[in-house]
Design an enzyme around this catalytic site. Structure first.
Site, short mmCIF file in Angstrom:
data_model
loop_
_atom_site.label_atom_id
_atom_site.label_comp_id
_atom_site.label_asym_id
_atom_site.label_seq_id
_atom_site.Cartn_x
_atom_site.Cartn_y
_atom_site.Cartn_z
N GLU A 1 69.99 59.17 35.43
CA GLU A 1 70.25 58.01 34.55
C GLU A 1 69.57 56.76 35.09
O GLU A 1 70.10 55.64 35.01
CB GLU A 1 71.74 57.84 34.28
N THR B 1 66.56 56.01 38.41
CA THR B 1 66.54 55.99 39.87
C THR B 1 66.97 54.61 40.38
O THR B 1 67.02 53.63 39.61
CB THR B 1 65.11 56.25 40.38
N ALA C 1 57.65 62.27 31.36
CA ALA C 1 58.29 61.00 31.00
C ALA C 1 59.67 60.94 31.64
O ALA C 1 60.67 61.34 31.05
CB ALA C 1 58.41 60.85 29.48
N GLY D 1 82.10 66.31 62.19
CA GLY D 1 81.33 67.03 63.21
C GLY D 1 80.82 68.36 62.66
O GLY D 1 80.45 68.45 61.49
N GLY D 2 80.83 69.39 63.49
CA GLY D 2 80.32 70.71 63.09
C GLY D 2 81.02 71.26 61.85
O GLY D 2 80.40 71.90 61.00
N GLY E 1 68.64 64.23 25.07
CA GLY E 1 67.30 64.66 25.45
C GLY E 1 66.32 63.51 25.42
O GLY E 1 65.76 63.17 24.36
N LEU E 2 66.13 62.88 26.59
CA LEU E 2 65.16 61.78 26.72
C LEU E 2 64.04 62.20 27.68
O LEU E 2 62.87 62.15 27.33
CB LEU E 2 65.88 60.52 27.24
N ARG F 1 92.51 65.46 63.64
CA ARG F 1 91.65 66.05 64.67
C ARG F 1 91.81 65.29 66.00
O ARG F 1 91.64 64.06 66.04
CB ARG F 1 90.20 65.97 64.20
N1 COS Z 1 68.91 47.45 25.72
C1 COS Z 1 68.29 47.02 24.60
N2 COS Z 1 66.94 46.96 24.49
C2 COS Z 1 66.20 47.35 25.54
C3 COS Z 1 66.79 47.80 26.73
C4 COS Z 1 68.19 47.84 26.81
N3 COS Z 1 68.83 48.27 27.91
N4 COS Z 1 65.81 48.11 27.60
C5 COS Z 1 64.64 47.85 26.98
N5 COS Z 1 64.89 47.40 25.73
C6 COS Z 1 63.91 46.97 24.71
C7 COS Z 1 63.10 45.80 25.23
O1 COS Z 1 63.73 44.57 24.93
C8 COS Z 1 61.80 45.97 24.47
O2 COS Z 1 61.93 45.47 23.16
P1 COS Z 1 60.91 44.29 22.65
O3 COS Z 1 59.54 44.89 22.79
O4 COS Z 1 61.34 44.08 21.24
O5 COS Z 1 61.13 43.14 23.56
C9 COS Z 1 61.65 47.49 24.34
O6 COS Z 1 62.96 48.03 24.54
C10 COS Z 1 60.72 48.05 25.40
O7 COS Z 1 61.26 47.66 26.66
P2 COS Z 1 60.36 47.51 27.96
O8 COS Z 1 59.09 46.81 27.62
O9 COS Z 1 61.22 46.91 29.02
O10 COS Z 1 60.04 49.04 28.26
P3 COS Z 1 59.36 49.73 29.50
O11 COS Z 1 58.49 50.82 28.98
O12 COS Z 1 58.76 48.71 30.41
O13 COS Z 1 60.59 50.48 30.24
C11 COS Z 1 62.51 50.69 31.65
C12 COS Z 1 61.72 49.84 30.67
C13 COS Z 1 61.74 50.99 32.92
C14 COS Z 1 63.76 49.89 31.98
C15 COS Z 1 62.93 52.04 30.94
O14 COS Z 1 61.79 52.86 30.73
C16 COS Z 1 63.95 52.83 31.73
O15 COS Z 1 65.14 52.50 31.73
N6 COS Z 1 63.51 53.90 32.40
C17 COS Z 1 64.41 54.79 33.10
C18 COS Z 1 64.84 55.88 32.18
C19 COS Z 1 66.04 56.57 32.71
O16 COS Z 1 67.01 55.98 33.15
N7 COS Z 1 65.99 57.89 32.65
C20 COS Z 1 67.09 58.66 33.14
C21 COS Z 1 67.17 59.94 32.48
S1 COS Z 1 68.01 59.92 30.99
S2 COS Z 1 69.74 60.63 31.49
#
Ligand code: COS
Length: 405
Positions: free
Chosen positions: A385, A387, A132, A361-362, A126-127, A290
């Site tokens: 996971e 976009t 968000a 096709g169809g 749950g993320l 076909r």
């Molecule tokens: N592995 C380890 N650490 C990570 C990481 C990774 N893959 N991605 C980010 N971090 C760490 C960064 O290093 C940073 O740490 P520091 O502040 O100590 O440097 C911290 O996490 C925050 O990272 P960042 O500043 O890059 O965060 P953002 O808010 O800019 O978000 C993205 C980064 C966009 C990559 C992230 O929000 C993301 O992956 N979003 C998509 C979410 C997703 O895939 N959802 C799908 C549904 S879940 S099934």
């Protein structure tokens, strides 16, 4: 791809077993469950019996004791036949179990992993929340510490196994002042939404897991694809979660979940690759059977070129996916490669399934052939996971990091 580049004899045996199971037991029911949106409890039970719900986990934790490559193969092969079954393996194993394996205490591992790895109960992650999605750090769910427990309030959205699952790993804000470093993760348990079905088939419910008051699943999504996979909201209303259910240190939830998503993206790449290759197989079969204008349609150059492009791109997708899996398995950095594999293969799945429908096709536009389901199943691979746009962010940020800028 030369099988022996990444695969051992054991990997090839796993591939054969999954192919046999998918074609004999999953293919005959896939269209029916796609139509009805019913969770396929019986075949999921069989996947548990075959060890497909705990492939990479050690035998002492109830897993099959194989590795990341074997796990990737299983998702790839299953998706050629049914993407819903493939996402069940992937979401359950990487999203719903791996955070406990990697970030849990020994007590948490012993308590939960054997139940998950054997398929006795299903897990979820749950993320995502209503507000968000791509901005995973925008979590609004809160966890307030009160003595020996936290009180959770909030809602999660689009959660695979949200209804059918019993063990969930969820993020919540423990310190709003600290941004992503104020997000923690927790293990929550509830009863499956369908105890009767779970009891009838003999998996999916464990009475020893506490049903935490205030924790329940909400609306089931009516989806375009992956329709036999269960996707729902998770709702937390003053849920009391014992401190011993915190997963990892306070504030470590965001990074732990980002690392989990790196692994999850290899799984979605494999699933997408399976859809692309499965669509190619269907297109090849149909176009050689076909006949129009007195010859098999595959003999027309316009169509033969489409098949050639699909085959070339599937080959490229295999190298990206199994290379990312190989890096993960050998403990090497793979964040960028996982995002590349996921980006390329998910967009490839869309291209290949659309072409496969066109080749039919169809007939391709009807439910008489599996390619229309495959086309619907492919779309979410470009969304779930992370976009395609998020994958490009991850890849470009990692490239700049490697350049030291
Ligand atoms: N592995 C380890 N650490 C990570 C990481 C990774 N893959 N991605 C980010 N971090 C760490 C960064 O290093 C940073 O740490 P520091 O502040 O100590 O440097 C911290 O996490 C925050 O990272 P960042 O500043 O890059 O965060 P953002 O808010 O800019 O978000 C993205 C980064 C966009 C990559 C992230 O929000 C993301 O992956 N979003 C998509 C979410 C997703 O895939 N959802 C799908 C549904 S879940 S099934």
């Amino acid at each position: 791809m030369d099988d022996h580049l990444y695969f051992s004899e054991q990997h090839l045996a796993v591939r054969e077993m999954v192919q046999e199971f998918a074609r004999a037991e999953v293919a005959p029911i896939a269209a029916r469950h796609d139509e009805s949106q019913e969770f396929p409890w019986e075949t999921v039970k069989r996947m548990g019996e075959l060890g497909l719900l705990g492939i990479p986990w050690p035998e002492e934790l109830g897993g099959a004791g194989f590795d990341t490559i074997a796990y990737t193969i299983a998702i790839h092969e299953m998706a050629k036949v049914c993407a819903s079954h493939a996402i069940t393996i992937s979401a359950h194993t990487t999203l719903g179990t791996s955070p406990i394996v990697h970030f849990g205490t020994p007590a948490q591992r012993e308590r939960y992993v054997p139940l998950l790895a054997s398929g006795a109960v299903l897990g979820g992650f749950g993320l995502t929340e209503p507000g968000a999605g791509s901005d995973a750090g925008g979590t609004r769910t809160t966890a307030v510490r009160k003595g020996d427990h936290y009180v959770l309030n909030g809602t999660k959205r689009f959660i695979t196994h949200g209804g059918v699952g019993e063990i969930f790993l969820v993020t919540a804000v423990t310190d709003p002042a600290r941004g992503t470093k104020g997000i923690s993760s927790f293990i929550l348990t509830k009863e499956t939404c369908d105890v009767a079905a779970a009891t009838r088939v003999g998996i999916g419910h464990d009475a020893s897991l506490p049903a935490m008051p205030g924790f329940r699943s909400g609306k089931k999504e009516d989806k375009l694809g992956w329709r036999a996979s269960d996707t729902r909201e998770l709702i937390f209303e003053d849920v009391e979660v014992p401190v011993e259910n915190r997963l990892g240190a306070e504030g470590a939830g965001f990074v732990n979940f980002m690392q989990t998503l790196d692994a999850g993206r290899v799984g979605v790449a494999a699933l997408s690759l399976g859809l692309a290759e499965g669509a190619l197989e269907q297109a090849l079969k149909y176009s050689t059977e076909r006949k129009q204008f007195g010859q098999p349609i595959a003999h027309f150059q316009g169509l033969a070129f489409q098949l050639a492009d699909m085959a070339t791109e599937v080959e490229a997708g295999k190298h990206l996916t199994y290379h990312a899996a190989w890096l993960a398995q050998h403990g090497k950095p793979y964040r960028k490669e996982a995002a590349m594999a996921k980006l390329y293969c998910s967009e490839l799945a869309m291209r290949c399934t659309i072409k496969a429908v066109q080749v039919h096709g169809g007939y391709g536009y009807t439910k008489d052939y599996p390619v229309e389901r495959m086309m619907r199943d492919a779309k979410v691979c470009e969304i779930g996971e992370g976009t395609s746009e998020i994958q490009r962010i991850v890849i470009s940020r990692q490239m700049l990091r490697e350049l030291g800028t």
